[in-house]
Design a protein around this motif. Structure first.
Motif, PDB file in Angstrom:
ATOM      1  N   THR A  65      -8.300   1.209  -4.581  1.00 25.38           N
ATOM      2  CA  THR A  65      -9.011   2.366  -3.719  1.00 25.38           C
ATOM      3  C   THR A  65      -9.003   3.742  -4.685  1.00 25.38           C
ATOM      4  O   THR A  65      -9.355   4.875  -4.202  1.00 25.38           O
ATOM      5  CB  THR A  65      -8.010   2.769  -2.568  1.00 25.38           C
ATOM      6  OG1 THR A  65      -7.000   3.399  -2.961  1.00 25.38           O
ATOM      7  CG2 THR A  65      -8.367   1.425  -1.520  1.00 25.38           C
ATOM      8  N   THR A  66      -8.652   3.676  -6.110  1.00 25.21           N
ATOM      9  CA  THR A  66      -8.974   5.072  -6.708  1.00 25.21           C
ATOM     10  C   THR A  66      -9.696   4.439  -7.946  1.00 25.21           C
ATOM     11  O   THR A  66      -9.826   3.168  -8.375  1.00 25.21           O
ATOM     12  CB  THR A  66      -7.566   5.399  -7.228  1.00 25.21           C
ATOM     13  OG1 THR A  66      -6.847   4.373  -8.057  1.00 25.21           O
ATOM     14  CG2 THR A  66      -6.512   6.001  -6.217  1.00 25.21           C
ATOM     15  N   VAL A  92      -2.935   5.650   2.087  1.00 23.45           N
ATOM     16  CA  VAL A  92      -4.130   4.688   1.787  1.00 23.45           C
ATOM     17  C   VAL A  92      -3.946   3.801   3.170  1.00 23.45           C
ATOM     18  O   VAL A  92      -4.900   3.357   3.641  1.00 23.45           O
ATOM     19  CB  VAL A  92      -3.907   3.795   0.582  1.00 23.45           C
ATOM     20  CG1 VAL A  92      -5.191   2.617   0.651  1.00 23.45           C
ATOM     21  CG2 VAL A  92      -3.931   4.779  -0.643  1.00 23.45           C
ATOM     22  N   VAL A 114      -7.418   2.872   5.156  1.00 19.59           N
ATOM     23  CA  VAL A 114      -8.228   1.328   4.917  1.00 19.59           C
ATOM     24  C   VAL A 114      -7.160   0.232   5.089  1.00 19.59           C
ATOM     25  O   VAL A 114      -7.518  -0.684   5.714  1.00 19.59           O
ATOM     26  CB  VAL A 114      -9.090   1.459   3.586  1.00 19.59           C
ATOM     27  CG1 VAL A 114      -8.060   1.212   2.476  1.00 19.59           C
ATOM     28  CG2 VAL A 114      -9.864   0.346   3.840  1.00 19.59           C
ATOM     29  N   SER A 115      -5.769   0.580   4.651  1.00 13.47           N
ATOM     30  CA  SER A 115      -5.026  -0.673   4.729  1.00 13.47           C
ATOM     31  C   SER A 115      -4.818  -1.057   5.911  1.00 13.47           C
ATOM     32  O   SER A 115      -4.578  -2.570   6.202  1.00 13.47           O
ATOM     33  CB  SER A 115      -3.567  -0.569   4.116  1.00 13.47           C
ATOM     34  OG  SER A 115      -3.851   0.274   2.765  1.00 13.47           O
ATOM     35  N   THR A 168       0.775  -1.217   0.051  1.00 14.57           N
ATOM     36  CA  THR A 168      -0.076   0.019  -0.091  1.00 14.57           C
ATOM     37  C   THR A 168       0.961   1.041   0.011  1.00 14.57           C
ATOM     38  O   THR A 168       2.008   1.048  -0.127  1.00 14.57           O
ATOM     39  CB  THR A 168      -1.102  -0.082   1.054  1.00 14.57           C
ATOM     40  OG1 THR A 168      -1.973   0.889   1.110  1.00 14.57           O
ATOM     41  CG2 THR A 168      -0.215   0.186   2.534  1.00 14.57           C
ATOM     42  N   VAL A 188     -14.989   3.204  -0.351  1.00 13.74           N
ATOM     43  CA  VAL A 188     -13.552   3.739  -0.141  1.00 13.74           C
ATOM     44  C   VAL A 188     -12.953   4.475  -1.299  1.00 13.74           C
ATOM     45  O   VAL A 188     -12.541   5.824  -1.284  1.00 13.74           O
ATOM     46  CB  VAL A 188     -12.783   2.475   0.124  1.00 13.74           C
ATOM     47  CG1 VAL A 188     -11.198   2.831  -0.023  1.00 13.74           C
ATOM     48  CG2 VAL A 188     -13.144   1.768   1.343  1.00 13.74           C
ATOM     49  N   VAL A 189     -13.485   3.979  -2.576  1.00 15.18           N
ATOM     50  CA  VAL A 189     -13.052   4.485  -3.686  1.00 15.18           C
ATOM     51  C   VAL A 189     -13.780   6.029  -3.864  1.00 15.18           C
ATOM     52  O   VAL A 189     -12.723   7.014  -4.077  1.00 15.18           O
ATOM     53  CB  VAL A 189     -13.626   3.997  -5.209  1.00 15.18           C
ATOM     54  CG1 VAL A 189     -13.082   4.766  -6.332  1.00 15.18           C
ATOM     55  CG2 VAL A 189     -13.000   2.494  -5.105  1.00 15.18           C
TER      56      VAL A 189
END
Ligand SMILES: NC(=O)c1ccc[n+]([C@@H]2O[C@H](COP(=O)([O-])OP(=O)(O)OC[C@H]3O[C@@H](n4cnc5c(N)ncnc54)[C@H](O)[C@@H]3O)[C@@H](O)[C@H]2O)c1
Ligand SMILES: [Zn+2]
Ligand SMILES: [Zn+2]
Length: 399
Positions: A137-138, A54, A58-59, A50, A177-178
């Motif tokens: 996540t993007t 991030v 979330v990670s 990660t 999340v995105v």
């Protein structure tokens, strides 16, 4: 009596890369379900790759959940293209081996396209191939980079120059999340979907006209629709061309000038990950340049160029993002473009994907790359940068 069932929490899709079928799970605010899905891979260890941003988003939480099923190592690098390199990869290889990874371990990419590519290469190299899973996540990662077997890192010469093919086992997308990404990053991601429509599937253009907004404040439901549009095109391309060397080269539309804009901003304090041109934004501007070139060469009519301009505007990307870049630096990176060598080309020519109509790329010599005189590319780069300087200050693109 009609039984009203609640909508399922997760949507499932699949796509094929060669003989490998990849499972995609799509949901919203579903971290526990993600951890369950990854746990079902029955790994003896997880290695999460990660970036430092991030990690906080979330990670860290995901690592905590995965730890309940197998020992989990969290490897993190600072965000940005400058860290998608062999130095990061080499460090992560040593740390993963120290941690005791085996052939049963799973490398899990959590983040945007950058940690995704580092993780992909790490998985591809360790023991000549560990299983790879993605938690993108993007928008770029969810709609583009994870729907591919291509994994690569940058060198000082150019982007994505060292890599291999290694498709993932599964992908889990949490659109909640995105949607947390910055407007710049959401905008950057949608540009790849615009590219797919312009180069391969113009039938999607009416839906994009309805969906795209310059402010890029997309809801998870809209992001799901953007994902479906991308998967439609990329899934079809990968089925036919898993190595992305034939028709898959069309996915590189806009990337010749685009990659160069991205790299020309690096090291100037305007590089990707800072305030410079993001990957998808650069691709959008690269498509504008490619359309102009095709028009000047008499290949593409002005209405098709107009559709490019319209969608790029609607996606919220403006040429003023290039302010501060020098045409010489951009041209230098174009010369090192990684599409060189697919075909013989003469000195003074640059191979590019060019369109003859929306969704119809020119394919001289049965290939999809058109040799373009360097002078034409230089003229298009000059025009792009000149128009950038003309834009009024405070443009929405820069927010
Ligand atoms: N086939 C392929 O492998 C392929 C295809 C397309 C793009 N790419 C690569 O992907 C990279 C670009 O991807 P990217 O734009 O995702 O870059 P990225 O990974 O740097 O992410 C962009 C930024 O968003 C931050 N971020 C990520 N998720 C977030 C979230 N949920 N909330 C808040 N911030 C978040 C990151 O920390 C980073 O600063 C490029 O290196 C490109 O070459 C690869
Ligand atoms: Zn791209
Ligand atoms: Zn502007």
């Amino acid at each position: 009596m009609d039984l009203q069932l609640p909508p399922p929490r997760l949507r499932e899709r699949r796509f094929d890369v060669g003989d490998k079928q990849v499972r995609v799970l799509l949901g919203h605010d579903c971290l526990d379900e993600a951890a369950e899905a990854f746990a079902a891979l029955d790994a003896d260890r997880f290695v999460i790759v990660t970036d430092d941003t991030v990690r906080g988003v979330v990670s860290g939480k995901l690592a905590g959940l995965l730890e309940q099923s197998a020992p989990t190592l969290l490897l993190s690098h600072p965000p940005g293209e400058d860290h998608k390199n062999l130095a990061t990869l080499s460090r992560f290889i040593d740390l993963a081996l120290d941690f005791g990874v085996t052939r049963r371990s799973v490398v899990l990419a959590v983040g945007g396209g950058i940690p995704g590519n580092v993780a992909g290469l790490l998985a591809g190299l360790l023991f000549r191939g560990l299983r790879l899973a993605h938690f993108p996540t993007t928008v770029i990662a969810a709609c583009d980079s994870v729907i591919s077997a291509k994994q690569a890192v940058n060198t000082a010469h150019a982007k994505n120059t060292v890599g291999l093919y290694h498709p993932p086992e599964m992908i889990f997308i949490d659109l909640g999340v995105v949607a947390l990404g910055s407007p710049r990053d959401l905008r950057s991601g949608t540009c790849e979907t615009v590219k797919n429509a312009l180069a391969l599937e113009p039938g999607q253009i009416p839906r994009l006209r309805r969906l795209l907004r310059p402010g890029a404040d997309y809801t998870p439901a809209e992001l799901a629709e953007i994902f479906e549009l991308s998967l439609d095109v990329k899934g079809r391309v990968l089925l036919e061309d898993p190595l992305e060397k034939g028709v898959g080269v069309l996915l590189e539309y806009g990337h010749t000038v685009g990659h160069a804009l991205e790299l020309a901003g690096a090291g100037t304090g305007r590089g990707p990950g800072t305030t410079g041109v993001r990957h998808g934004e650069a691709v959008a501007l690269g498509m504008a340049a490619a359309a102009r070139i095709a028009h000047r060469l008499g290949m593409l009519d002005s209405a098709a160029v107009g559709v490019h301009e319209e969608l790029i505007d609607q996606a919220g990307v403006c040429r003023c993002l290039t302010v501060g870049l020098s045409p010489e630096a951009v041209m230098q990176h174009i010369e090192f473009d990684n599409k060189r060598g697919y075909q013989r080309h003469r000195a003074g020519e640059i191979p590019m994907v060019l369109l003859e109509a929306l969704g119809a790329a020119a394919h001289p010599a049965q290939h999809y790359l058109t040799p373009v005189p360097r002078t034409e590319v230089l003229a298009a780069v000059h025009e792009l940068l000149r128009q950038g300087k003309e834009c009024a200050k405070g443009c929405e693109s820069r927010v």
